[in-house]
Design a protein around this motif. Sequence first.
Motif, short mmCIF file in Angstrom:
data_model
loop_
_atom_site.label_atom_id
_atom_site.label_comp_id
_atom_site.label_asym_id
_atom_site.label_seq_id
_atom_site.Cartn_x
_atom_site.Cartn_y
_atom_site.Cartn_z
N ASN A 22 0.81 -1.22 0.00
CA ASN A 22 0.00 0.00 0.00
C ASN A 22 0.84 1.27 0.00
OD1 ASN A 22 -2.68 1.14 0.11
ND2 ASN A 22 -2.25 1.77 2.22
N VAL A 25 0.47 3.64 -2.92
CA VAL A 25 -0.85 4.30 -2.90
C VAL A 25 -0.83 5.51 -1.97
CG1 VAL A 25 -3.29 4.01 -2.36
CG2 VAL A 25 -2.03 2.16 -3.47
N ASP A 48 0.78 -4.54 -6.75
CA ASP A 48 -0.41 -5.36 -6.46
C ASP A 48 -1.61 -4.53 -6.04
OD1 ASP A 48 0.53 -4.52 -4.02
OD2 ASP A 48 0.92 -6.52 -3.21
N GLN A 49 -1.60 -3.23 -6.36
CA GLN A 49 -2.71 -2.36 -6.01
C GLN A 49 -3.52 -1.99 -7.26
OE1 GLN A 49 -3.20 -1.47 -2.53
NE2 GLN A 49 -1.74 -3.17 -2.51
N ASP A 50 -4.71 -1.46 -7.04
CA ASP A 50 -5.58 -1.03 -8.14
C ASP A 50 -5.20 0.39 -8.56
OD1 ASP A 50 -7.57 -0.43 -9.92
OD2 ASP A 50 -9.21 -0.46 -8.46
N TRP A 51 -4.68 0.51 -9.77
CA TRP A 51 -4.25 1.83 -10.27
C TRP A 51 -5.20 2.35 -11.35
CZ3 TRP A 51 -1.12 4.19 -7.22
CH2 TRP A 51 -0.18 3.47 -6.49
#
Length: 294
Positions: A22, A25, A48-51
């Motif tokens: 995270n 982010v 591994d995050q939503d971009w």
Amino acid sequence: MNAVVSAPVVKGRLGILAGRGNYPVLVAHAARDLAHDPYIFAIKDEADQDWSDYDATVVGIGDLSTFIQIVRREDIGAVVMAGGISRRPGIRDIRPTWTSIRSAPRALRALLSGGDDGILRAAVQMLERHGVRVLGAHEIAPDLLGQTGPLGECGPDRADHTDISAAAQAAIALGRLDVGQGAVAVGGRVVALEGLEGTDAMLSRVAGLRAEGRLRSRSRGVLVKLCKPGQELRTDLPAIGPATVRNAHAAGLSGIAIEAGRSLVLDRAEVIDEANRLGLFVTGLDLPAKAPST
């Protein structure tokens, strides 16, 4: 006392090289708070995050050629590196530019064979050879920096201070070898050093030692994370998050000590809540000033 970090002036667009977790982010949110429109370079097989809410491209870990093409297309003047990287680039990952081949051959070799700090220094050198300014994530998100003294309700006692001193000396010695940033001391004795596997794996080893009865049950112990001596401060500052607190508790430790102003506390509110819930301390250490690394 912690130094006041002022927001840097960025000519052109800001880019974020995003790895795992995270942390990228949090930096991206802080960048938007500073009125930046950050462009995200999501590192392949790491990020591994939503971009989806950002302009973003997936790039290979050593794909300098594609990275520089996007930098020029998007008028990116500065980049920040944030997030974990689980593996080192291999020879098949490296896609250099002619500039890097001509002007930074040593940096290319360091990417393949250096220690962690050496690899990051090489990456910074190559980016700067292409006219890209490299910023520390803490310059964009200074609120992530650890502060002096306890963060939550608990603080270290006399025995904890003994463990902090022992673990800090070990962490400094380990850092000189460019291996890791953390150490655990129990009962005034160093019992674990952070290797390439990272902090969580080290804490798991300590939990195993305690389960096997190899650590005294009456002595809890402390995790200490410090910058490596002479470390490149724009990359890979020591960091802790809520999972670190939970893993320290699982290892039977009484608390965590980090270097104030030169370490990161990710998801600070949750770190404090978890530390208070589990009865652990999280504290920032004021260490003697060191010459900055550039």
